[in-house]
Design a protein around this motif. Structure first.
Motif, PDB file in Angstrom:
ATOM      1  N   VAL A  37       0.732  -1.155   0.012  1.00  8.50           N
ATOM      2  CA  VAL A  37      -0.009   0.079   0.153  1.00  8.50           C
ATOM      3  C   VAL A  37       0.747   1.252   0.002  1.00  8.50           C
ATOM      4  O   VAL A  37       1.801   1.481   0.941  1.00  8.50           O
ATOM      5  CB  VAL A  37      -0.959   0.184   1.310  1.00  8.50           C
ATOM      6  CG1 VAL A  37      -1.611   1.367   1.354  1.00  8.50           C
ATOM      7  CG2 VAL A  37      -1.895  -1.222   1.131  1.00  8.50           C
ATOM      8  N   VAL A  38       0.541   2.159  -0.904  1.00  5.25           N
ATOM      9  CA  VAL A  38       1.478   3.350  -0.962  1.00  5.25           C
ATOM     10  C   VAL A  38       0.828   4.528  -0.633  1.00  5.25           C
ATOM     11  O   VAL A  38      -0.254   4.719  -1.064  1.00  5.25           O
ATOM     12  CB  VAL A  38       2.182   3.530  -2.627  1.00  5.25           C
ATOM     13  CG1 VAL A  38       3.174   4.602  -2.582  1.00  5.25           C
ATOM     14  CG2 VAL A  38       2.870   2.326  -2.986  1.00  5.25           C
ATOM     15  N   VAL A  39       1.284   5.518   0.232  1.00  3.14           N
ATOM     16  CA  VAL A  39       0.836   6.671   0.568  1.00  3.14           C
ATOM     17  C   VAL A  39       1.821   7.821  -0.053  1.00  3.14           C
ATOM     18  O   VAL A  39       2.895   7.667   0.170  1.00  3.14           O
ATOM     19  CB  VAL A  39       0.714   6.692   2.103  1.00  3.14           C
ATOM     20  CG1 VAL A  39       0.372   8.160   2.373  1.00  3.14           C
ATOM     21  CG2 VAL A  39      -0.361   5.853   2.652  1.00  3.14           C
ATOM     22  N   VAL A  40       1.231   8.808  -0.776  1.00  2.84           N
ATOM     23  CA  VAL A  40       2.011   9.717  -1.284  1.00  2.84           C
ATOM     24  C   VAL A  40       1.630  11.003  -0.680  1.00  2.84           C
ATOM     25  O   VAL A  40       0.312  11.338  -0.624  1.00  2.84           O
ATOM     26  CB  VAL A  40       2.328   9.999  -2.772  1.00  2.84           C
ATOM     27  CG1 VAL A  40       3.193   8.789  -3.267  1.00  2.84           C
ATOM     28  CG2 VAL A  40       0.719   9.746  -3.444  1.00  2.84           C
ATOM     29  N   VAL A  76      -3.358  14.791  -7.289  1.00 10.18           N
ATOM     30  CA  VAL A  76      -2.439  14.749  -8.386  1.00 10.18           C
ATOM     31  C   VAL A  76      -1.308  13.444  -8.325  1.00 10.18           C
ATOM     32  O   VAL A  76      -1.360  12.892  -9.424  1.00 10.18           O
ATOM     33  CB  VAL A  76      -1.653  15.882  -8.485  1.00 10.18           C
ATOM     34  CG1 VAL A  76      -0.727  15.946  -9.814  1.00 10.18           C
ATOM     35  CG2 VAL A  76      -2.657  17.343  -8.650  1.00 10.18           C
ATOM     36  N   THR A  77      -0.812  13.485  -7.088  1.00 15.30           N
ATOM     37  CA  THR A  77       0.316  12.490  -7.159  1.00 15.30           C
ATOM     38  C   THR A  77      -0.253  10.988  -7.117  1.00 15.30           C
ATOM     39  O   THR A  77       0.530  10.140  -7.800  1.00 15.30           O
ATOM     40  CB  THR A  77       1.309  12.549  -5.941  1.00 15.30           C
ATOM     41  OG1 THR A  77       0.504  13.108  -4.846  1.00 15.30           O
ATOM     42  CG2 THR A  77       2.320  13.449  -6.312  1.00 15.30           C
ATOM     43  N   LEU A  81       1.198   8.271  -9.947  1.00 20.66           N
ATOM     44  CA  LEU A  81       1.976   7.423  -9.312  1.00 20.66           C
ATOM     45  C   LEU A  81       1.182   5.970  -9.895  1.00 20.66           C
ATOM     46  O   LEU A  81       1.996   5.200 -10.413  1.00 20.66           O
ATOM     47  CB  LEU A  81       2.226   7.302  -7.939  1.00 20.66           C
ATOM     48  CG  LEU A  81       2.949   5.954  -7.439  1.00 20.66           C
ATOM     49  CD1 LEU A  81       4.517   5.912  -8.069  1.00 20.66           C
ATOM     50  CD2 LEU A  81       2.888   6.143  -5.886  1.00 20.66           C
ATOM     51  N   SER A  82       0.104   5.825  -9.893  1.00 21.31           N
ATOM     52  CA  SER A  82      -0.930   4.551 -10.463  1.00 21.31           C
ATOM     53  C   SER A  82      -0.348   4.734 -11.867  1.00 21.31           C
ATOM     54  O   SER A  82      -0.148   3.525 -12.344  1.00 21.31           O
ATOM     55  CB  SER A  82      -2.177   4.774 -10.137  1.00 21.31           C
ATOM     56  OG  SER A  82      -2.370   5.051  -8.833  1.00 21.31           O
ATOM     57  N   VAL A 132      -2.710   2.873  -3.934  1.00 20.08           N
ATOM     58  CA  VAL A 132      -2.260   4.293  -3.727  1.00 20.08           C
ATOM     59  C   VAL A 132      -3.074   5.159  -3.146  1.00 20.08           C
ATOM     60  O   VAL A 132      -4.137   5.383  -3.817  1.00 20.08           O
ATOM     61  CB  VAL A 132      -1.648   4.663  -5.199  1.00 20.08           C
ATOM     62  CG1 VAL A 132      -1.048   5.865  -4.977  1.00 20.08           C
ATOM     63  CG2 VAL A 132      -0.964   3.369  -6.055  1.00 20.08           C
ATOM     64  N   VAL A 133      -2.803   5.287  -1.985  1.00 21.60           N
ATOM     65  CA  VAL A 133      -3.655   6.311  -1.144  1.00 21.60           C
ATOM     66  C   VAL A 133      -3.253   7.671  -0.904  1.00 21.60           C
ATOM     67  O   VAL A 133      -1.988   8.022  -0.686  1.00 21.60           O
ATOM     68  CB  VAL A 133      -3.894   5.712   0.093  1.00 21.60           C
ATOM     69  CG1 VAL A 133      -4.812   6.423   1.023  1.00 21.60           C
ATOM     70  CG2 VAL A 133      -4.410   4.187   0.118  1.00 21.60           C
ATOM     71  N   ALA A 134      -3.996   8.737  -1.054  1.00 19.67           N
ATOM     72  CA  ALA A 134      -3.613  10.200  -0.765  1.00 19.67           C
ATOM     73  C   ALA A 134      -3.290  10.480   0.650  1.00 19.67           C
ATOM     74  O   ALA A 134      -4.143  10.023   1.668  1.00 19.67           O
ATOM     75  CB  ALA A 134      -4.429  11.083  -1.399  1.00 19.67           C
ATOM     76  N   GLY A 135      -2.124  11.036   0.959  1.00 23.16           N
ATOM     77  CA  GLY A 135      -1.758  11.168   2.340  1.00 23.16           C
ATOM     78  C   GLY A 135      -2.406  12.448   2.824  1.00 23.16           C
ATOM     79  O   GLY A 135      -2.975  13.127   1.955  1.00 23.16           O
ATOM     80  N   PHE A 136      -2.424  12.581   4.176  1.00 25.32           N
ATOM     81  CA  PHE A 136      -2.811  13.865   4.718  1.00 25.32           C
ATOM     82  C   PHE A 136      -4.213  14.251   4.642  1.00 25.32           C
ATOM     83  O   PHE A 136      -4.489  15.241   5.316  1.00 25.32           O
ATOM     84  CB  PHE A 136      -1.824  15.226   3.661  1.00 25.32           C
ATOM     85  CG  PHE A 136      -2.032  16.264   4.092  1.00 25.32           C
ATOM     86  CD1 PHE A 136      -1.888  17.008   5.265  1.00 25.32           C
ATOM     87  CD2 PHE A 136      -2.441  17.458   3.073  1.00 25.32           C
ATOM     88  CE1 PHE A 136      -1.980  18.417   5.469  1.00 25.32           C
ATOM     89  CE2 PHE A 136      -2.679  18.719   3.013  1.00 25.32           C
ATOM     90  CZ  PHE A 136      -2.214  19.086   4.439  1.00 25.32           C
TER      91      PHE A 136
END
Ligand code: ADP
Ligand code: ASP
Ligand code: MG
Length: 416
Positions: A37-40, A76-77, A81-82, A132-136
């Motif tokens: 699982v990626v957080v950006v 956006v990221t 990234l995906s 891929v998950v949006a951080g913050f």
């Protein structure tokens, strides 16, 4: 095979080339058979750019609209990234905070995570996809977009790792781990192989912004294995641990943190009567201004002086509040200084060592640095000094407590 949550910060996704490099790295982990699982974060500079746009419209936009605005950076990221993952034949799907259902409270711009629905992520992972998950960012119970405070993607990553019971939460950034102090300020700073949660919480809250404080608290509470590594180079990074396994070799001081974000206010000639501290500080907290260090001088002629620090952004407002208090109390005057800095030494080793404060004061005195305020707790000592001397102070303390790269290498040679 492990389940990994990997977070990539702003610099690590700062350009499309960097995003492609992150995709390469993530694909490699997938090929090794790990679930990822990626957080950006937003691309570097983007969150500041968005805040700048808002401030072109008005000085204090409503926090709700601020969150709608700044949360766009991360959207956006996740998409870019995906795409970069898919281009490499690595199946991936992006999600915003609200799509995952990261539910927070409604405190816009500094919301707290209350609950995470990990079902959807599990389905994707089971189907062999990278999530891929949006951080913050998150969503409150009424469906409003919220954000978690600056640096909040770290907390998203740890929270997802806790919810998914991941094997490790890896925070990839632009340095290769947690250092004895900010390596951009002190050349001789050294990477730590490990640091305890307790120390990391102190370091983060005293100004080392390598991890958001809340992410470390969260990881400690839910026992999430947390590691800080470089997205630019290979290496083991720094593991944040419950207990230091090499307690015998524990140095007295593990790290030095500093903070230029504070300002100091003094109200003098205050009548030395019961309740005066309350009458000074209550209006300050009623104005939603957080107070950090507080010092009250010993009274003389039934009058006393009272000094405290606040965030530099709150300096002007705090001074106005204090001026009103001074008039009501019949105090002599209100003064302030926004060019101060706080330097702190941190270490669990301090618990079992006397004389650490003396050693700190001696190092500062040798450099002719005046200490304006002092505050201590079990595992830290903080001092407020003139901002001009900040770097000198950090360097002096770094070598006084034997943290310099060279000193440690020499010690190792002596022992062997
Ligand atoms: P990201 O964008 O990846 O979240 P941050 O800028 O938030 O990265 O955090 C990384 C930065 O933290 C480093 O570039 C470094 O300057 C700073 N930093 C401050 N104190 C420390 C420390 N003790 N160890 C490592 N980095 C530190
Ligand atoms: N983009 C947000 C910030 O700049 C969150 C983060 O990077 O962690 O603060
Ligand atoms: Mg950060």
């Amino acid at each position: 095979m492990a389940l990994l949550v990997q977070k990539f910060g702003g610099t690590s996704v700062g350009t499309t080339e960097r995003i492609e490099a992150v995709a390469e790295k993530v694909c490699r982990f997938r090929k090794e058979g790990h679930e990822v699982v990626v957080v950006v974060s937003a691309m570097s500079g983007e969150t500041n750019r968005l805040i700048g746009l808002a401030n072109e419209i008005m000085e204090e936009p409503t926090p709700r609209e601020m969150d709608v605005l700044v949360s766009t950076g991360e959207q956006v990221t996740i998409a870019l990234l995906s795409m970069a993952l898919q281009k490499r034949g690595c199946e991936a799907r992006s999600y915003t905070g609200s799509q995952v259902r990261i539910v927070t409270d409604s405190t816009h711009t500094k919301a707290r995570i209350k609950q995470i629905d990990e079902q959807r992520m599990r389905e994707d992972l089971d189907a062999g996809r990278v999530v891929v998950v949006a951080g913050f960012q998150g969503i409150d119970e009424s469906g409003n977009i919220t954000t978690l405070g600056r640096g909040g993607s770290d907390t998203t990553a740890v929270a997802l790792a806790a919810a998914l019971k991941a094997d490790e939460c890896q925070i990839y950034t632009d340095v290769d781990g947690v250092y004895t102090t900010d390596p951009r300020v002190v050349d001789s700073a050294r990477r730590l192989k490990q640091i305890t949660f307790e120390e990391m919480i102190e370091m983060a809250s005293l100004g080392s912004k390598v991890l958001q404080i809340r992410s470390v608290e969260f990881a400690g509470k839910y026992n999430v294995p947390l590691r800080v590594l470089s997205s630019f180079q290979e290496g083991e990074g720094t593991l944040i641990t419950l207990e230091d396994e090499n307690a015998m070799e524990q140095p007295v001081v593990s790290g030095i943190a500093f903070n230029r974000d504070e300002a100091k206010l003094t109200i003098s000639g205050v009548p030395d009567t019961p309740g005066s501290a309350l009458r000074i500080l209550k209006p300050v907290s009623d104005a939603n201004i957080e107070v950090d260090m507080i010092v009250q001088n010993v009274g003389e002629d039934n009058r006393t002086a009272f000094t405290f620090t606040v965030h530099r952004n709150d300096f002007k407002r705090a001074k106005e509040v204090l001026q009103r208090v001074a008039d009501e109390l019949g105090a002599r005057e209100v003064g302030g200084d926004s060019k101060i800095a706080k330097v702190s030494i941190v270490g669990v080793g301090m618990r079992s060592h006397a004389g650490v404060a003396t050693q700190m004061f001696e190092a500062l005195s040798n450099e002719g640095i005046n200490i304006q305020m002092i505050s201590t707790s079990e595992i830290k000592i903080s001092v407020v000094i003139d901002e001009k001397y900040l770097e000198l102070a950090v360097r002096a303390l770094h070598s006084a407590f034997g943290l310099d790269k060279l000193a440690v290498e020499e010690e190792a040679v002596k022992r062997s």
